[in-house]
Design a protein around this motif. Sequence first.
Motif, mmCIF file in Angstrom:
data_model
loop_
_atom_site.group_PDB
_atom_site.id
_atom_site.type_symbol
_atom_site.label_atom_id
_atom_site.label_comp_id
_atom_site.label_asym_id
_atom_site.label_seq_id
_atom_site.Cartn_x
_atom_site.Cartn_y
_atom_site.Cartn_z
ATOM 1 N N LEU A 247 0.827 -1.200 0.000
ATOM 2 C CA LEU A 247 0.000 0.000 0.000
ATOM 3 C C LEU A 247 0.865 1.255 0.000
ATOM 4 N N VAL A 248 1.900 1.263 0.818
ATOM 5 C CA VAL A 248 2.782 2.430 0.904
ATOM 6 C C VAL A 248 3.497 2.663 -0.424
ATOM 7 N N LYS A 249 3.929 1.596 -1.072
ATOM 8 C CA LYS A 249 4.621 1.752 -2.355
ATOM 9 C C LYS A 249 3.714 2.389 -3.404
ATOM 10 N N ARG A 250 2.433 2.032 -3.399
ATOM 11 C CA ARG A 250 1.489 2.679 -4.320
ATOM 12 C C ARG A 250 1.477 4.183 -4.119
ATOM 13 N N LEU A 251 1.555 4.607 -2.874
ATOM 14 C CA LEU A 251 1.511 6.034 -2.562
ATOM 15 C C LEU A 251 2.811 6.726 -2.961
ATOM 16 N N VAL A 252 3.919 6.066 -2.687
ATOM 17 C CA VAL A 252 5.214 6.620 -3.103
ATOM 18 C C VAL A 252 5.268 6.757 -4.618
ATOM 19 N N ASP A 253 4.829 5.721 -5.329
ATOM 20 C CA ASP A 253 4.862 5.747 -6.796
ATOM 21 C C ASP A 253 3.959 6.855 -7.355
#
Length: 295
Positions: free
Chosen positions: A27-33
């Motif tokens: 989930l966090v990676k989606r936000l970073v991306d």
Amino acid sequence: MFRGLSAFPITPADADGRVDVEALQRLVKRLVDAKVDSIGLLGSTGSYPYLSRAERRRAIEAAAAIAKGKSPILVGSGAMRTDEAVALARDAEEAGADALLLAPVSYTPLTDREVFTHFETVAAAVKLPVCIYNNPGTTHFTFSAGLVARLSRIANIVAVKNPAPDAGHVFAQLEDLRARVGRDFSLGFSGDWKVTETLIAGADAWYSVVGGLFPEPCMAIVRAVREGKPADARKLNADLQPLWDLFIAHSSLRVVYAAANALGIVKAAPPRPILPLEPDAERQVREVVERLRLR
């Protein structure tokens, strides 16, 4: 830090409250991306009151491993007791948080003096900037404009997260608060279906539930406002109305869990005693996600 879209993901955990680190990191990676302006970890959407101190720290460390140096992490450190809130704030600082989100969690209704002292104590215990979390629907305490102004004079209390007012009251509330706290203090809002109008009116930040799962359409609204295109922002917001209707009918927390599961991003249920949506409501969520082409 306290500008633009602050995206609040759920905190996937098992029935015993142990955080699913891999799912959270997805989930966090989606936000970073998506290049969100900040990540709101362990907010109400992140179910912070339902997690132990140890699990809250694990969640922060897991998120920091993905986001540190890419997207600032705003971490909820609310707790029933002031000493517990201090300990959680220090944990967050050590584990990689960039700022704190502090709510006056309580069983006994609190007075303004008690809340001021609570915030003063927690803020003094860390070097991190602190955002006031005004969430009366959950805490049953409402921050007056006067109390926000008093707290804004504490050096590292630099922002407030307010529930978005109805469109007809946005300008008056913003003007009143600006006059009390000054230009450098960030005025942000939650309540996804109302926030577009606050951004158009000049609010600094959008603290978003849906942004924690679907950051792209939220970033599109923020960009439209930044580019001086309020009509485009309103159109983008109107396009999400089927999702806002579900939020209002079933609560944003339950809906976002159902959506995350429907997409296969996580396999998780809200913390008990909160129950997943009934099958018919889950079907509605899946249909809306598919119709809006949310991914």
